[in-house]
Design a protein around this motif. Structure first.
Motif, PDB file in Angstrom:
ATOM      1  N   GLY A   1     -42.347 -63.312  59.647  1.00  0.00           N
ATOM      2  CA  GLY A   1     -41.827 -64.531  60.241  1.00  0.00           C
ATOM      3  C   GLY A   1     -40.471 -64.964  59.749  1.00  0.00           C
ATOM      4  N   THR A   2     -39.819 -64.172  58.890  1.00  0.00           N
ATOM      5  CA  THR A   2     -38.513 -64.560  58.356  1.00  0.00           C
ATOM      6  C   THR A   2     -37.359 -64.049  59.222  1.00  0.00           C
ATOM      7  N   GLY A   3     -37.661 -63.376  60.321  1.00  0.00           N
ATOM      8  CA  GLY A   3     -36.619 -62.944  61.243  1.00  0.00           C
ATOM      9  C   GLY A   3     -35.897 -61.674  60.834  1.00  0.00           C
ATOM     10  N   LYS A   4     -36.482 -60.902  59.923  1.00  0.00           N
ATOM     11  CA  LYS A   4     -35.819 -59.690  59.428  1.00  0.00           C
ATOM     12  C   LYS A   4     -35.468 -58.737  60.570  1.00  0.00           C
ATOM     13  N   THR A   5     -36.467 -58.392  61.371  1.00  0.00           N
ATOM     14  CA  THR A   5     -36.263 -57.419  62.450  1.00  0.00           C
ATOM     15  C   THR A   5     -35.458 -58.022  63.589  1.00  0.00           C
ATOM     16  N   TYR A   6     -35.790 -59.237  63.984  1.00  0.00           N
ATOM     17  CA  TYR A   6     -35.140 -59.858  65.140  1.00  0.00           C
ATOM     18  C   TYR A   6     -33.643 -60.023  64.915  1.00  0.00           C
ATOM     19  N   LEU A   7     -33.256 -60.500  63.741  1.00  0.00           N
ATOM     20  CA  LEU A   7     -31.839 -60.688  63.450  1.00  0.00           C
ATOM     21  C   LEU A   7     -31.113 -59.359  63.313  1.00  0.00           C
ATOM     22  N   ALA A   8     -31.801 -58.341  62.795  1.00  0.00           N
ATOM     23  CA  ALA A   8     -31.186 -57.016  62.696  1.00  0.00           C
ATOM     24  C   ALA A   8     -30.914 -56.446  64.086  1.00  0.00           C
TER      25      ALA A   8
END
Length: 333
Positions: free
Chosen positions: A135-142
């Motif tokens: 839920g920390t956005g690691k994949t989405y922001l990458a």
């Protein structure tokens, strides 16, 4: 005690209050205060020790609203946490540059200070390791950073990969062609790409070879030039797989590695390639290691509470790492 905050624009008050005053209720319940709006002024009433932090929260939200930032429950709770931790002087750093625009025209921005540091690291380094809970956005922001680089013609390809641990990398047992075999493992990456590009554009680039989504096993033996490469769920790589992947880096390419070291699915006797890479690569030039925490979770507020509960439970139940003979020894003065 009563404190008054003058507001220049009524729109900012509406933004801070939220739909049906939902944002306002969070602040009032947190600090046991009353916030009212009269003649373009906000009045905060309550005990002095509660009014002071409530005033900081409202002023911080007004600052963000004046910049055009969307004020939602997640942002309100994050600011309350910042004030609780004594970091209210950094509220003004929230928001900022847009990483990417989705297919539906929605801007993708980092929502927390940790996410902002992570995005900046991706932009400024050749290799970035993003480590943190779900839920920390690691994949989405990458993926957003990859699409932005591709649209700006800084890279020619986007390559997304992930270890297929559950199948032991032996994908031949699954029915269908290669694409249908790997789909279940790569679905989170597809979802992020669909959001950024839209299904039609995604399929067009996939057919032309500008986008490649494949399991980690298919990276061996390749050199990847002019590419933005993302390795997701890297905590489930072995040390050999991680070394293999890192050495695929070619000229004018960028690598982002994401993972959560608290959710390792490898056999107990196998070392996580991500955990080892963090130790080995720490301090290497042009490699950034970003650690996101529960404070950077941007999903439902309950996700933060679940993560915190598990962390507390694991600390309570984990065995003492010291040898039995040393547990009661105290250092003499």
């Amino acid at each position: 005690m009563d404190r008054t905050i003058a507001v220049d624009r009524v729109e900012d008050i509406l933004s801070v209050f939220g739909s049906f005053d939902q944002n306002l209720h969070i602040i009032e319940n947190e600090y046991n205060v009353r916030v009212t709006d009269r003649d373009s002024e906000l009045h905060i009433t309550g005990e002095a020790e509660n009014v002071a932090p409530a005033e900081k929260a409202v002023e911080g939200l007004l600052t963000l609203a004046a910049r055009g930032e969307v004020i939602d429950e997640q942002k309100v709770r994050y600011i309350l946490n910042m004030i609780r931790d004594g970091r209210e002087d950094r509220i003004g750093e929230l928001g900022g540059d847009v990483v990417c625009i989705t297919a539906k025209g929605r801007p993708v921005k980092p929502k927390t200070l940790g996410q902002k540091t992570y995005v900046r690291a991706i932009q400024e380094h050749t290799v970035t390791l993003g480590i943190g809970p779900a839920g920390t956005g690691k994949t989405y922001l990458a993926v957003a950073a990859a699409v932005a680089a591709f649209r700006d013609k800084r890279v020619n390809r986007i390559i997304l990969t992930r270890p297929a641990v559950e199948a032991g990398e032996r994908l031949g047992f699954l029915p269908g062609d290669l694409q249908s075999k790997v789909d279940p493992y790569l679905r989170p990456l597809y979802d992020a790409l669909f959001d950024m590009l839209g299904p039609e554009t995604y399929n067009k680039y996939l057919e032309k070879g500008n986008i490649e989504v494949a399991p980690l096993a298919y990276m061996r033996g390749r050199t990847l030039d002019d590419s933005f490469i993302i390795l997701d769920e890297a905590q489930n790589t072995s040390r050999e797989q991680m070394k293999m992947f890192l050495t695929r880096l070619g000229f004018n390419s960028k690598i982002v590695i994401t993972g959560d070291v608290t959710q390792i699915d490898l056999p107990a006797d196998k070392v996580s390639g991500l955990k080892e890479a963090v130790r080995v690569l720490d301090g290497v030039e042009d490699i950034a290691i970003c650690r996101l925490t529960g404070a950077d979770v941007v999903r439902h507020v309950l996700v933060q509470k679940i993560i915190a509960a598990y962390e507390a439970f694991e600390k309570k139940t984990s065995p003492d790492p010291r040898p039995a003979g040393n547990r009661h020894n105290r250092r003499r003065p």
